[in-house]
Design a protein around this motif. Structure first.
Motif, PDB file in Angstrom:
ATOM      1  N   UNK A 226      53.290  37.521  51.321  1.00 57.07           N
ATOM      2  CA  UNK A 226      53.689  38.778  51.180  1.00 57.07           C
ATOM      3  C   UNK A 226      53.064  38.730  49.373  1.00 57.07           C
ATOM      4  N   UNK A 227      52.177  38.203  49.041  1.00 59.02           N
ATOM      5  CA  UNK A 227      51.775  38.594  47.439  1.00 59.02           C
ATOM      6  C   UNK A 227      49.877  38.581  48.210  1.00 59.02           C
ATOM      7  N   UNK A 230      47.878  42.361  48.360  1.00 58.57           N
ATOM      8  CA  UNK A 230      47.548  42.486  46.652  1.00 58.57           C
ATOM      9  C   UNK A 230      45.932  42.133  46.339  1.00 58.57           C
ATOM     10  N   UNK A 231      45.941  40.594  46.358  1.00 58.80           N
ATOM     11  CA  UNK A 231      44.814  39.958  46.702  1.00 58.80           C
ATOM     12  C   UNK A 231      43.742  40.757  47.543  1.00 58.80           C
ATOM     13  N   UNK A 235      42.578  42.494  43.833  1.00 60.88           N
ATOM     14  CA  UNK A 235      42.708  41.869  42.531  1.00 60.88           C
ATOM     15  C   UNK A 235      41.081  41.302  43.340  1.00 60.88           C
ATOM     16  N   UNK A 265      44.060  31.846  42.061  1.00 60.59           N
ATOM     17  CA  UNK A 265      44.700  32.777  43.569  1.00 60.59           C
ATOM     18  C   UNK A 265      44.489  32.574  44.520  1.00 60.59           C
ATOM     19  N   UNK A 267      44.505  29.485  45.543  1.00 57.24           N
ATOM     20  CA  UNK A 267      45.259  29.020  46.022  1.00 57.24           C
ATOM     21  C   UNK A 267      47.070  28.721  46.173  1.00 57.24           C
ATOM     22  N   UNK A 268      47.140  30.365  45.277  1.00 51.37           N
ATOM     23  CA  UNK A 268      48.436  30.624  45.438  1.00 51.37           C
ATOM     24  C   UNK A 268      48.891  31.773  46.042  1.00 51.37           C
ATOM     25  N   UNK A 269      48.686  31.945  47.114  1.00 47.31           N
ATOM     26  CA  UNK A 269      48.398  32.649  48.287  1.00 47.31           C
ATOM     27  C   UNK A 269      48.379  31.514  49.584  1.00 47.31           C
ATOM     28  N   UNK A 271      50.373  28.517  49.391  1.00 49.83           N
ATOM     29  CA  UNK A 271      51.035  28.539  48.649  1.00 49.83           C
ATOM     30  C   UNK A 271      52.451  29.274  49.176  1.00 49.83           C
ATOM     31  N   UNK A 272      51.901  30.362  49.361  1.00 48.36           N
ATOM     32  CA  UNK A 272      52.703  31.609  49.693  1.00 48.36           C
ATOM     33  C   UNK A 272      52.453  31.933  50.830  1.00 48.36           C
ATOM     34  N   UNK A 273      52.144  31.115  51.944  1.00 51.56           N
ATOM     35  CA  UNK A 273      52.704  30.945  53.315  1.00 51.56           C
ATOM     36  C   UNK A 273      53.467  30.703  53.267  1.00 51.56           C
ATOM     37  N   UNK A 274      53.763  30.791  54.959  1.00 53.54           N
ATOM     38  CA  UNK A 274      55.302  30.308  55.701  1.00 53.54           C
ATOM     39  C   UNK A 274      54.261  29.751  57.128  1.00 53.54           C
ATOM     40  N   UNK A 275      54.711  27.965  57.720  1.00 48.77           N
ATOM     41  CA  UNK A 275      55.198  27.293  56.184  1.00 48.77           C
ATOM     42  C   UNK A 275      53.398  27.219  55.198  1.00 48.77           C
ATOM     43  N   UNK A 276      54.359  26.750  54.002  1.00 50.17           N
ATOM     44  CA  UNK A 276      53.252  26.585  52.866  1.00 50.17           C
ATOM     45  C   UNK A 276      52.314  25.779  53.192  1.00 50.17           C
TER      46      UNK A 276
ATOM     47  N   UNK B 227      49.341  38.471  40.762  1.00 45.83           N
ATOM     48  CA  UNK B 227      49.936  38.310  42.197  1.00 45.83           C
ATOM     49  C   UNK B 227      51.327  39.247  41.447  1.00 45.83           C
ATOM     50  N   UNK B 235      58.868  42.438  46.602  1.00 47.10           N
ATOM     51  CA  UNK B 235      58.854  41.115  47.241  1.00 47.10           C
ATOM     52  C   UNK B 235      60.321  40.635  47.309  1.00 47.10           C
ATOM     53  N   UNK B 264      58.868  28.586  46.835  1.00 50.28           N
ATOM     54  CA  UNK B 264      56.696  29.146  46.688  1.00 50.28           C
ATOM     55  C   UNK B 264      56.418  30.415  46.224  1.00 50.28           C
ATOM     56  N   UNK B 268      53.910  29.830  43.061  1.00 51.86           N
ATOM     57  CA  UNK B 268      52.593  30.763  43.300  1.00 51.86           C
ATOM     58  C   UNK B 268      52.153  31.413  42.233  1.00 51.86           C
ATOM     59  N   UNK B 271      51.054  29.712  39.347  1.00 49.70           N
ATOM     60  CA  UNK B 271      49.585  28.641  39.455  1.00 49.70           C
ATOM     61  C   UNK B 271      48.408  30.293  39.141  1.00 49.70           C
ATOM     62  N   UNK B 272      48.750  31.299  39.305  1.00 49.33           N
ATOM     63  CA  UNK B 272      47.977  32.356  39.627  1.00 49.33           C
ATOM     64  C   UNK B 272      48.206  32.867  37.884  1.00 49.33           C
TER      65      UNK B 272
END
Lengths: 397, 397
Positions: A226-227, A230-231, A235, A265, A267-269, A271-276, B227, B235, B264, B268, B271-272
């Motif tokens: 969900x992040x 925006x990237x 961004x 940024x 690596x942040x998205x 980690x924000x993924x599912x599964x991370x 982010x 979110x 997560x 995230x 980290x950002x």
């Protein structure tokens, strides 16, 4: 009749590139169109390169084939490789249609042989250099008139980041907006000569196993993070503008900050993924920590880390800061492989790095080799063919 | 005259809470107003609690004082503690104004003594339980008529997450929209009795040192993460609605997924941030990996990890799944401290966890103790005062 069986050959090198604005996420998986633009530094082929010979001949039987680092690759089922070959043959057909005397190379089976000058164990994604070399070699074989930018449309379909390896220096991949992808191509932002002082130190982490493959990972991120929107939308476009200006101005501090922010940024998205998805390890973090210490000591940003889809750190710096940056790592990791090439030999060890002892211990235990390199040029035609005049792969390739 | 020197006393417990929708980022740093709403599970005080005695007396000289775990704390310079004391005194003044016979406690110096039943070495943020107990104890001492929800406005000014420790069960902290923060308060979403099967296993990581303190970290994130705005604005509100419904429906699978996704997402945006903030280590990642394995083996989500501003894993699960979740960790970590309380003793070891050997090794090397606990109730008045009738701290507190 001897001419009829002739083996046509062309050989090229292609470089590795490491992005400073990351490509992660596709807007079209079939055409390999990215969710955002990206920008990379092409690395010197003295350290890392793929060498590919493309050949074709009427005398060849069977389907197109590829030998990669001595192993036969199954390319018939690779949609991506087939897309590249199909596109290149179409362009050759145009050449043949215009010039009736041009041999009908487009009708002949291709034999391709490719080899990297770096071990697969280095854990570096070699698909960018690999597809760039494949496309460039066949384009040379076919004597295609297309520019590197035009060929980048084809290489992109093999591997997204491959489009950036068709040029040297500082290269942008424009995401484009067209549905057919015809404006999603690579573009030189600045040649090597504009800012030749750029250096890269790659810390290769002793990897136990591969993480999530990037194609699958990207799809997970696009579908679930969900992040990420925006990237993609705001961004990265802002960062592209900022870093292109930094490159034009040779403003390393901005280049470094944006490079590190964009790696984080990305690596942040993940980690924000599912599964991370997590590519950074404690070793990666120790490398980040070391770069932060080096910058703090310098009182300005003289080093920039960036991480692709894995734990390896790539650290950019400028040649005058070699000792202050790479010298610190050379001091703590003197016995790991990789300091002995042209770039590495020039680095003077620096005992005054000020790294904290825990970071040093983590790096010592976790780094298996280093690669010392620099910004470099694009693909080059060479005469050291990997296939002999009779169509056989040269021994040892 | 004896009555004039009387020491007034009230003692309360307060619980720890662990958020499943994370608080990270303030919209107002003075009033401690959060950038987003959050939601937590209050943990049983059998495992973790703060005990606080509030006392006041005309006979006391000097300023207000606080002894925390046996150490005198400097509270005169703590704006947050002062804000809590000022607010509570104002409410006492209202009581005194209405009832002329009420003793003028608001004019007397306060002596506060507080102690945790868990070692600071456990690495658990104790400020939430600490400020909740402080506010609750003084409110009891002052015989204030305010509800826990009204008192949460005061506790929030001590430590944001403290407002959620004034109630048991499942507790939301509404961010509110008013500038003065008067609608930024805690609210019970469901009592313990609604879903009493919720369990929590805390894996305490042997920490070398503290990471970035959360107040400073939050400010860095708000100021620099590109982010974060999407998290604050869209979110988290969507996740709050989703997890509140999951709690109402006792739908553990949704509860688990949202809990993990929100942890997560929080890490995230850390980290950002610039400079980046990283609380998760290889040990944290091994715990995530173990939870993923347990869920995969179960064919559904029966365990949910969450991480606060540190590497410790908190793993939520339901009591019927004790063996399938906590039993796997008990099998691999039988000798670490913490399995011997009421909740821990009920967990049967499970040799069939299927964890990969690398994750097991990382956990074995990295986990220093476990805390076995469950959802629990709010603060409770008790008669085991930490200050005796003459105003002296009880020996050993």
């Amino acid at each position: 009749m001897a001419e009829a069986g002739k083996v046509h050959r062309a050989t090229t090198t292609a470089p590795v590139n490491i992005a400073v604005i990351k490509y992660w996420g596709k807007r079209d998986t079939n055409l390999n169109l990215p969710a955002n633009s990206s920008l990379s530094v092409t690395l010197s082929q003295k350290s890392l390169r793929t060498l590919t010979t493309a050949t074709c001949s009427e005398s060849y039987t069977g389907p197109d084939s590829l030998i990669l680092n001595g192993e036969e690759e199954e390319i018939q089922s690779s949609k991506r490789t087939q897309a590249c070959l199909r596109n290149l043959r179409q362009l050759r057909e145009e050449v043949e249609a215009k010039d009736g005397s041009a041999p009908k190379l487009s009708k002949m089976p291709l034999r391709l042989v490719s080899a990297n000058n770096f071990p697969t164990a280095a854990g570096l994604a070699s698909s960018a250099a690999g597809f760039a070399a494949l496309v460039r070699a066949i384009a040379n074989l076919y004597e295609l008139p297309q520019t590197p930018q035009q060929l980048s449309l084809i290489a992109r379909q093999g591997s997204g980041s491959a489009c950036r390896s068709l040029m040297g220096g500082y290269v942008a991949w424009r995401s484009g907006t067209k549905e057919d992808g015809s404006d999603s191509l690579a573009e030189e932002v600045a040649p090597v000569a504009h800012w030749p002082e750029m250096r890269a130190l790659i810390l290769v982490v002793s990897a136990d196993k591969k993480g999530v493959p990037s194609t699958a990972g990207m799809q997970t991120t696009v579908a679930t993070s969900s992040l990420a929107p925006a990237r993609f939308k705001d961004i990265v476009p802002a960062r592209m503008a900022e870093i292109e200006k930094a490159i034009q101005d040779k403003d390393f501090e901005t280049f470094a900050r944006v490079t590190m922010q964009d790696s984080n940024s990305f690596h942040a998205i993940c980690l924000d993924s599912w599964p991370p998805i997590q590519y950074l390890t404690d070793v990666s973090r120790a490398a980040m920590n070391a770069v932060e210490t080096i910058n703090r000591k310098a009182g300005k940003l003289i080093a920039a880390y960036t991480f692709d889809a894995g734990p390896n750190a790539v650290i950019y710096y400028l040649e005058p800061d070699s000792r202050a940056v790479a010298g610190v790592f050379k001091n703590h990791l003197p016995r790991v492989e990789g300091w002995d090439n042209e770039f590495g030999a020039a680095i003077r060890s620096n005992e005054m790095g000020g790294l904290d002892s825990k970071a040093v211990m983590t790096l010592k235990n976790g780094i298996s080799r280093v690669i010392c390199t620099a910004v470099g040029g694009g693909p080059e035609s060479v005469e050291t063919h990997l296939v002999d005049e009779s169509g056989k792969p040269v021994e040892g390739t």
